[in-house]
Enzyme design. Structure first.
Site, mmCIF file in Angstrom:
data_model
loop_
_atom_site.group_PDB
_atom_site.id
_atom_site.type_symbol
_atom_site.label_atom_id
_atom_site.label_comp_id
_atom_site.label_asym_id
_atom_site.label_seq_id
_atom_site.Cartn_x
_atom_site.Cartn_y
_atom_site.Cartn_z
ATOM 1 N N CYS A 126 0.822 -1.227 0.000
ATOM 2 C CA CYS A 126 0.000 0.000 0.000
ATOM 3 C C CYS A 126 0.847 1.264 0.000
ATOM 4 O O CYS A 126 0.338 2.351 -0.278
ATOM 5 C CB CYS A 126 -0.937 0.005 1.203
ATOM 6 S SG CYS A 126 -2.000 -1.436 1.280
ATOM 7 N N HIS A 266 -3.287 7.107 3.038
ATOM 8 C CA HIS A 266 -3.676 5.810 2.480
ATOM 9 C C HIS A 266 -5.088 5.495 2.957
ATOM 10 O O HIS A 266 -5.400 5.601 4.139
ATOM 11 C CB HIS A 266 -2.684 4.739 2.938
ATOM 12 C CG HIS A 266 -3.128 3.353 2.585
ATOM 13 N ND1 HIS A 266 -3.604 3.030 1.339
ATOM 14 C CD2 HIS A 266 -3.184 2.218 3.327
ATOM 15 C CE1 HIS A 266 -3.934 1.747 1.332
ATOM 16 N NE2 HIS A 266 -3.686 1.233 2.516
ATOM 17 N N ASN A 296 -10.009 -0.142 0.239
ATOM 18 C CA ASN A 296 -8.545 -0.083 0.226
ATOM 19 C C ASN A 296 -8.046 -0.645 -1.102
ATOM 20 O O ASN A 296 -8.140 -1.842 -1.351
ATOM 21 C CB ASN A 296 -8.030 -0.907 1.411
ATOM 22 C CG ASN A 296 -6.518 -0.915 1.515
ATOM 23 O OD1 ASN A 296 -5.812 -0.488 0.602
ATOM 24 N ND2 ASN A 296 -6.023 -1.417 2.631
HETATM 25 O O1 UT7 Z 1 -3.642 -1.404 3.714
HETATM 26 C C1 UT7 Z 1 -2.680 -1.929 4.570
HETATM 27 C C2 UT7 Z 1 -3.011 -1.763 5.929
HETATM 28 N N1 UT7 Z 1 -4.262 -2.336 6.326
HETATM 29 C C3 UT7 Z 1 -4.868 -1.777 7.330
HETATM 30 O O2 UT7 Z 1 -4.404 -0.757 7.762
HETATM 31 C C4 UT7 Z 1 -6.059 -2.433 7.968
HETATM 32 C C5 UT7 Z 1 -5.906 -2.329 9.449
HETATM 33 N N2 UT7 Z 1 -6.923 -2.945 10.274
HETATM 34 C C6 UT7 Z 1 -8.222 -2.526 10.293
HETATM 35 O O3 UT7 Z 1 -8.624 -1.678 9.538
HETATM 36 C C7 UT7 Z 1 -9.133 -3.130 11.339
HETATM 37 O O4 UT7 Z 1 -8.373 -3.830 12.263
HETATM 38 C C8 UT7 Z 1 -10.218 -4.062 10.740
HETATM 39 C C9 UT7 Z 1 -11.257 -3.227 10.011
HETATM 40 C C10 UT7 Z 1 -9.586 -5.083 9.835
HETATM 41 C C11 UT7 Z 1 -10.936 -4.788 11.890
HETATM 42 O O5 UT7 Z 1 -11.462 -3.866 12.814
HETATM 43 P P1 UT7 Z 1 -11.242 -4.113 14.381
HETATM 44 O O6 UT7 Z 1 -11.946 -3.036 15.082
HETATM 45 O O7 UT7 Z 1 -9.762 -4.204 14.615
HETATM 46 O O8 UT7 Z 1 -12.017 -5.448 14.618
HETATM 47 P P2 UT7 Z 1 -11.433 -6.824 15.198
HETATM 48 O O9 UT7 Z 1 -10.445 -7.406 14.294
HETATM 49 O O10 UT7 Z 1 -11.067 -6.597 16.606
HETATM 50 O O11 UT7 Z 1 -12.735 -7.712 15.166
HETATM 51 C C12 UT7 Z 1 -13.787 -7.455 16.042
HETATM 52 C C13 UT7 Z 1 -14.848 -8.532 15.832
HETATM 53 C C14 UT7 Z 1 -14.306 -9.954 15.821
HETATM 54 O O12 UT7 Z 1 -15.251 -10.765 16.483
HETATM 55 P P3 UT7 Z 1 -14.984 -11.281 17.972
HETATM 56 O O13 UT7 Z 1 -13.710 -12.072 17.899
HETATM 57 O O14 UT7 Z 1 -14.863 -10.033 18.799
HETATM 58 O O15 UT7 Z 1 -16.200 -12.083 18.262
HETATM 59 C C15 UT7 Z 1 -14.295 -10.313 14.351
HETATM 60 O O16 UT7 Z 1 -14.472 -11.685 14.137
HETATM 61 O O17 UT7 Z 1 -15.471 -8.317 14.558
HETATM 62 C C16 UT7 Z 1 -15.475 -9.547 13.851
HETATM 63 N N3 UT7 Z 1 -15.406 -9.257 12.419
HETATM 64 C C17 UT7 Z 1 -16.495 -9.022 11.678
HETATM 65 N N4 UT7 Z 1 -17.804 -8.997 11.969
HETATM 66 C C18 UT7 Z 1 -18.666 -8.706 10.969
HETATM 67 C C19 UT7 Z 1 -14.290 -9.164 11.640
HETATM 68 N N5 UT7 Z 1 -14.666 -8.867 10.389
HETATM 69 C C20 UT7 Z 1 -16.015 -8.787 10.387
HETATM 70 C C21 UT7 Z 1 -16.961 -8.499 9.383
HETATM 71 N N6 UT7 Z 1 -18.261 -8.481 9.726
HETATM 72 N N7 UT7 Z 1 -16.599 -8.249 8.106
#
Ligand code: UT7
Length: 339
Positions: A126, A266, A296
């Site tokens: 990215c 980004h 993204n």
């Molecule tokens: O481009 C290169 C760099 N990339 C990035 O910068 C991306 C960086 N990361 C992020 O943007 C975020 O971490 C995400 C958007 C990927 C995830 O957000 P988060 O607030 O960090 O959520 P999380 O990973 O802590 O997940 C929270 C919950 C989990 O469930 P449990 O374990 O708490 O029960 C996930 O399983 O949300 C769940 N989850 C979803 N639920 C519904 C993860 N993806 C989804 C989804 N729909 N698509």
């Protein structure tokens, strides 16, 4: 107009490098959050509140990264008022090349009819577009080439695991391009700050298909040809690295964030962009954001956003523009430009 110091000015044998044309291209097909609700266990509400993404563009099966790159490049050449045969060098930043080799840049060179141009790809995920801008600027600054075409282009839909809700909701396809030339009496690109940390390579990777893990029936059945990400750790690293790179670029030029007209981060996640703005003490309205429409798009992200910001009249000649990026590698970077 902001008062700034130009770190390149104390090297009189180098000439300034300006972006003289921009262009972008996204595929026609829109994949909305409501469509994803039918594919994996997710909701529009989760995606919107956790990422800010409402929809993304998905390339057609017969549309490759080079096709998106060529379309963006044609628009950038037109906006610079030049033709393909005036291009000396093409650099394509991508992690989704048409194939491992030849380079996507060579395919673009041929499709564009850039008969005089050298061509190569670079890969910084990215962060690729800012890395490529930096590389390109040295060729122009050193009088090696007059006109360099820099393209960030991705077909992320080809490497996304459409059964993994943690990642498949995040990415989209597209391309953005910029023409770099010397514009007399302009400062142009003032500084670029790049960084990397391969110790954290595992946070965001596509494990198979290279020399370490060539494609086999086993690698395919284990879904190792799709990208994987530790979202939470990546998020934290993204905010820290983007803030540090942006501050470094600003301090090298003796300006504060208030002097910057437009910040183009980004476009990975609205929450990352807001956290970066807050830590930089920037106003939200200084940010240019299109993650809601495109998701993204990796190396294409800031290139598409830059074109969008110019088209929207958010950037005018003489304004300070700050690009700030982060991606797999890990890689990061910032570029401060007098437009
Ligand atoms: O481009 C290169 C760099 N990339 C990035 O910068 C991306 C960086 N990361 C992020 O943007 C975020 O971490 C995400 C958007 C990927 C995830 O957000 P988060 O607030 O960090 O959520 P999380 O990973 O802590 O997940 C929270 C919950 C989990 O469930 P449990 O374990 O708490 O029960 C996930 O399983 O949300 C769940 N989850 C979803 N639920 C519904 C993860 N993806 C989804 C989804 N729909 N698509």
């Amino acid at each position: 107009m902001a008062n700034f110091k130009n770190p390149r000015a104390n090297r009189p044998h180098l000439r300034s490098v300006s972006i003289t044309g921009v262009g972008s291209q996204v595929p026609d097909r829109v994949l909305a959050n409501a469509d994803l609700e039918k594919m994996v266990e997710t909701t529009d509400e989760w995606i919107t509140t956790r990422t800010g993404i409402r929809e993304r563009r998905i390339a057609a099966p017969d549309e490759a990264t080079s096709d998106l790159a060529v379309a963006a490049a044609r628009k950038a050449l037109a906006s610079a008022g030049i033709t393909a045969d005036q291009v000396d060098l093409i650099i394509v930043a991508t992690i989704t090349p048409d194939m491992p080799f030849p380079s996507t840049a060579c395919l673009v060179q041929h499709k564009l009819g850039a008969t005089r141009a050298a061509a190569f790809d670079i890969e910084a995920a990215c962060s690729g577009f800012v890395y490529a801008l930096d590389i390109a600027s040295h060729f122009v600054a050193s009088h090696t080439y007059n006109t360099v075409l820099v393209i960030g282009a991705e077909k992320m839909s080809s490497v996304v695991d459409w059964t993994d809700r943690n990642t498949c909701v995040l990415f989209g396809d597209g391309a953005g391009a910029a023409v770099l030339q010397n514009r007399p009496n302009a400062h142009g690109l003032l500084t670029t700050c790049l960084g990397s940390d391969g110790g954290k390579a595992g946070l965001l990777e596509l494990p198979a298909g290279g020399s370490a893990c060539p494609a086999t029936a086993d690698s395919v059945s284990k879904r190792l040809h799709f990208l994987r990400m530790d979202g939470k750790e990546t998020f934290k690293n993204a905010v820290n690295a983007m803030v540090a790179a942006a501050n470094e670029a600003l301090s090298r030029c003796g300006v504060t964030v208030a002097d910057v007209k437009c910040i183009i981060p980004h476009q990975a996640n609205q929450r990352i962009m807001s956290a970066v703005a807050e830590r930089l003490d920037a106003r939200e309205d200084q940010l240019f954001v299109n993650v809601d429409r495109y998701g993204n798009t990796s190396a294409a992200s800031v290139a598409i956003a830059l074109d969008g910001a110019v088209a929207a009249g958010r950037i005018r000649r003489g304004d300070l523009v700050l690009l700030v990026v982060f991606g797999a590698g890990l890689t990061w970077g910032a570029a401060l430009i007098e437009w």
